[in-house]
Design an enzyme around this catalytic site. Structure first.
Site, PDB file in Angstrom:
ATOM      1  N   GLY A  12       0.708  -1.223  -0.016  1.00  0.00           N
ATOM      2  CA  GLY A  12       0.066  -0.165   0.044  1.00  0.00           C
ATOM      3  C   GLY A  12       0.704   1.240  -0.046  1.00  0.00           C
ATOM      4  N   SER A  13       2.057   1.005  -0.428  1.00  0.00           N
ATOM      5  CA  SER A  13       3.075   2.391  -0.553  1.00  0.00           C
ATOM      6  C   SER A  13       2.372   3.570  -1.315  1.00  0.00           C
ATOM      7  CB  SER A  13       4.543   2.150  -0.796  1.00  0.00           C
ATOM      8  OG  SER A  13       4.509   1.674  -2.120  1.00  0.00           O
ATOM      9  N   ASN A  14       1.786   2.963  -2.448  1.00  0.00           N
ATOM     10  CA  ASN A  14       1.072   3.899  -3.474  1.00  0.00           C
ATOM     11  C   ASN A  14      -0.073   4.491  -2.955  1.00  0.00           C
ATOM     12  OD1 ASN A  14       2.384   4.252  -6.381  1.00  0.00           O
ATOM     13  ND2 ASN A  14       2.392   2.035  -5.836  1.00  0.00           N
ATOM     14  N   LEU A  87      -9.425  -9.498 -10.323  1.00  0.00           N
ATOM     15  CA  LEU A  87     -10.249  -8.850 -11.387  1.00  0.00           C
ATOM     16  C   LEU A  87     -11.202  -8.198 -10.810  1.00  0.00           C
ATOM     17  CD1 LEU A  87     -10.129 -11.470 -13.988  1.00  0.00           C
ATOM     18  CD2 LEU A  87      -8.717  -9.560 -13.937  1.00  0.00           C
ATOM     19  N   ILE A  88     -11.726  -6.876 -11.393  1.00  0.00           N
ATOM     20  CA  ILE A  88     -12.650  -6.365 -10.997  1.00  0.00           C
ATOM     21  C   ILE A  88     -14.181  -6.857 -11.559  1.00  0.00           C
ATOM     22  CG2 ILE A  88     -13.847  -3.750 -11.002  1.00  0.00           C
ATOM     23  CD1 ILE A  88     -11.381  -4.009  -9.270  1.00  0.00           C
ATOM     24  N   ASN A 102      -5.671   1.977 -13.412  1.00  0.00           N
ATOM     25  CA  ASN A 102      -4.582   0.832 -12.718  1.00  0.00           C
ATOM     26  C   ASN A 102      -3.350   1.326 -13.037  1.00  0.00           C
ATOM     27  OD1 ASN A 102      -4.023  -1.703 -11.523  1.00  0.00           O
ATOM     28  ND2 ASN A 102      -3.274  -2.119 -13.576  1.00  0.00           N
ATOM     29  N   HIS A 104       0.697  -0.419 -13.482  1.00  0.00           N
ATOM     30  CA  HIS A 104       1.354  -1.628 -13.773  1.00  0.00           C
ATOM     31  C   HIS A 104       2.736  -1.176 -13.762  1.00  0.00           C
ATOM     32  CE1 HIS A 104       1.710  -5.665 -15.117  1.00  0.00           C
ATOM     33  NE2 HIS A 104       2.424  -5.347 -15.788  1.00  0.00           N
TER      34      HIS A 104
HETATM   35  C1  GAR Z   1       3.251  -1.343  -7.425  1.00  0.00           C
HETATM   36  O1  GAR Z   1       4.372  -1.420  -8.072  1.00  0.00           O
HETATM   37  C2  GAR Z   1       2.149  -1.636  -8.627  1.00  0.00           C
HETATM   38  O2  GAR Z   1       2.510  -0.894  -9.796  1.00  0.00           O
HETATM   39  C3  GAR Z   1       2.021  -3.106  -8.919  1.00  0.00           C
HETATM   40  O3  GAR Z   1       2.120  -3.673  -7.448  1.00  0.00           O
HETATM   41  C4  GAR Z   1       2.854  -2.705  -6.614  1.00  0.00           C
HETATM   42  C5  GAR Z   1       2.034  -2.510  -5.216  1.00  0.00           C
HETATM   43  O4  GAR Z   1       2.860  -1.665  -4.427  1.00  0.00           O
HETATM   44  N1  GAR Z   1       1.067  -3.749  -9.525  1.00  0.00           N
HETATM   45  C6  GAR Z   1       0.710  -4.597 -10.097  1.00  0.00           C
HETATM   46  O5  GAR Z   1       1.693  -5.339 -10.191  1.00  0.00           O
HETATM   47  C7  GAR Z   1      -0.598  -4.649 -10.865  1.00  0.00           C
HETATM   48  N2  GAR Z   1      -0.524  -5.823 -11.823  1.00  0.00           N
HETATM   49  P1  GAR Z   1       2.500  -1.104  -2.939  1.00  0.00           P
HETATM   50  O6  GAR Z   1       1.419  -2.006  -2.471  1.00  0.00           O
HETATM   51  O7  GAR Z   1       3.580  -0.471  -2.448  1.00  0.00           O
HETATM   52  O8  GAR Z   1       1.619   0.468  -3.629  1.00  0.00           O
END
Ligand code: GAR
Length: 187
Positions: A12-14, A87-88, A102, A104
């Site tokens: 969840g850092s994003n 998936l949503i 999203n 990626h």
């Molecule tokens: C992020 O790097 C995001 O791009 C990726 O998961 C990570 C989550 O990091 N998403 C995917 O791979 C989707 N296919 P976070 O939990 O620290 O935000």
């Protein structure tokens, strides 16, 4: 003030960066974080950030309208998938058409699709000997990783880069660009 919902399955850092970014302005605020993973670190982040956290299982997500109704009752304008693994479902896709974004951690269409999540993506990119990777921010429609691309940003993959090093470079791009793209969508 627009209302954002974040879906996250992991650290969840994003989610945290997006929440902080909008807390500083008056365009939007993060109303709620949803997660399918009772062990996800995002749950602790949500508590610290004082954002309501809604956990759900497969039955609730795919077999009922609970989450759709929850989104509607909170008057959500935009759904942000920030490291979300599932998936949503069709009912949410239909109701929030063009309002689900999203991120990626690679340059789609390469390294997308089933199983391509988080570190698995960075490992695949390095194993293939790529010299660059990056991020793709895109809308979600029925075919995963195939919705309209809103932004791609690149970073170099250097000899000796490990998946952890690449993940860090990609995360830096994510923190810088994802909130801004979300803001633009809400304007
Ligand atoms: C992020 O790097 C995001 O791009 C990726 O998961 C990570 C989550 O990091 N998403 C995917 O791979 C989707 N296919 P976070 O939990 O620290 O935000």
């Amino acid at each position: 003030m627009k209302r954002i919902a974040i879906f996250a399955s992991g650290s969840g850092s994003n989610a945290e960066h997006i929440t902080d970014y909008f807390a500083k302005g008056n365009v939007a605020r993060v109303e709620v974080i949803y997660s399918n993973n009772p062990k996800a670190f995002v749950i602790q982040r949500a508590a610290r950030l004082n954002i309501p956290l809604v956990l759900f299982d497969r039955e609730k997500f795919y077999g009922e309208e609970t989450i759709l109704r929850d989104l509607q009752s909170r008057k959500i304008d935009l759904i942000v998938l920030a490291g979300f693994l599932w998936l949503i479902p069709g009912n949410i896709l239909k109701t929030f058409r063009d309002r689900i974004v999203n991120i990626h951690p690679a340059l789609l269409p390469a390294y997308g699709g089933k199983g391509m999540y988080g570190m698995a993506v960075h490992e695949a990119v390095i194993d293939a000997g790529e010299t660059e990777s990056g991020i793709t921010i895109h809308l979600i429609d029925e075919v995963y990783d195939k919705g309209k691309i809103l932004l791609q940003e690149k970073c170099p993959v250097l000899p000796g880069d490990t998946p952890d090093i690449l993940a860090e470079k990609v995360h830096r791009l994510e923190y810088e660009h994802f909130p801004k793209v979300i803001e633009k969508m809400l304007e």
